[in-house]
Write a protein that holds these residues in place. Structure first.
Motif: not given
Lengths: 263, 263
Positions: B96-102, B227-234
């Motif tokens: 959460y802290e890295a992304t602030h997404d659900n 939403a950017d999968v390349r950013r969220l996936l790692p």
């Protein structure tokens, strides 16, 4: 639950069996369940079997039983808890991110602090609290807030019932606790150090509902050696005020209405 | 729950009444509870009254009923869920802290994705998921991961049962879904865009237990426009691997063992 003068109904027996799991103390086998529920073994055996068949309980291969996922799912629909949780979660996240300590939310229930949500991270100090845990009011920061702002008859009854010792630092003297609670009401926050768990300190503040009543307590639990109340209190107070606004605007029929009855 | 050939036992009726609340759909009144539970009004009236007296249900002044805090507390002791939640929470906080997404965690239960934990913040996109919600496998990121790695007979049965449309983008064609799930197995992650909720996109990856089986799915839900999968996936993959190590080391007897039976 049932009138002592007559035997409990079957529904009462089913509730007594499920109640045997409420404390989360160990994983009972059939005879332990029957002992806790006050049921004969034959009756308990039959009803536990039905609850397992329905997915409310699960039988573990070692012969013990545990609460099933089906019952978890039904319980998770309790709006008095989940409504408050949904409102609190974003504020608790903000608070966690600002402090990286344990962030806890508790309501007053049956004379204890019932923890309805808790966030923690890899850097947070280990604590006893789990979601669903009911901890003593006089030994926890959140509990002291709930107790300090409870109606006086409720507060006095809980104090008179006796203050169990949980660590060398627990306040067990009624008058000392009364003075401590008076300080909570005056300052608007509670502080505990090593009173429940050695090594853990907590700071707690009230969350108010639309009527200005204390609906819940929000707390931070940190290592008692490094906990700095002056540092923890500003973000905690900020989050509690933001949550109080949301509770006042969006939350109806929560624990507040039931608090006096339940305490 | 009960054999159709004979009337349900009282315990079966009590479970049917509580099951009437499992979906969280509205707050039923007495006749709606009896309808959902398949009980005559007199029987339902008596049993509901007993459940209210025991604190398992609460009666709202408008005549509807809701799950009581007592039942919530008992349900919260379900170790298959809470054990996984306790292990997952620190990793979900990091994410959460890295992304602030659900940030969501789901297990496969009764042919649906049962969400056992969810974190969100003030900046996260609003989603349907609540803790305890059971959402369709084919329309959610977490669900696609659970479905892709389910045993083939389970997967095929769920596909054959029909793929309900939840938005204009839901995959309702069995072969298209099979290709999509094949891609999930090949790449190790699932992506959905607007398939359950318009405006929300999710990325999900599996969490493995000690036997290498998929015990759960961890997902991020973000605004589909940004939403950017390349950013969220790692960060998602990193958190899921850390959680898998904890699950392999500390978790026994969770949903994994029951998954095939329950699915």
């Amino acid at each position: 639950m049932a009138d002592r003068a007559r035997p409990p109904s079957v529904a009462g027996k089913v509730m007594a069996i499920l109640d045997a799991f409420a404390t989360g103390a160990g994983r009972p086998n059939l005879s332990e369940i029957c002992r806790r529920a006050g049921l004969p073994l034959a009756t308990g055996h039959r009803l536990v079997g039905e609850l397992v068949a329905g997915g409310f309980l699960e039988r573990v291969p070692d012969g013990t039983y545990r609460i099933g996922t089906r019952l978890w799912r039904i319980g998770s629909q309790a709006p008095a808890v989940t409504g408050l949780r949904e409102l609190a979660l974003p504020h608790m996240e903000d608070l966690y991110e600002a402090t990286h300590d344990n962030v806890q939310l508790a309501v007053l229930r049956d004379g204890r602090a019932l923890f309805v949500e808790r966030l923690r991270g890899t850097r947070s100090v280990p604590v006893l609290t789990q979601v669903g845990a009911a901890l003593p009011l006089h030994a926890t920061g959140a509990g002291k807030v709930l107790l300090a702002f409870a109606p006086e008859p409720v507060r006095e009854r809980i104090i008179e019932e006796g203050l169990a010792r949980h660590s060398a630092r627990t306040i067990t003297d009624p008058d000392e606790l009364r003075r401590s609670l008076e300080r909570v009401r005056r300052t608007g926050h509670a502080v505990t150090r090593d009173e429940m768990t050695l090594g853990a300190a907590s700071v707690a503040v009230p969350v108010h509902d639309a009527d200005g009543a204390v609906a819940a307590a929000l707390s931070l639990v940190a290592r008692s050696r490094s906990a700095d109340v002056r540092r923890l209190l500003p973000p905690l107070t900020t989050a509690a005020r933001a949550l109080s606004r949301d509770v006042a605007a969006h939350w109806r029929g929560g624990p507040s209405a039931q608090r006096n009855a339940g305490a």
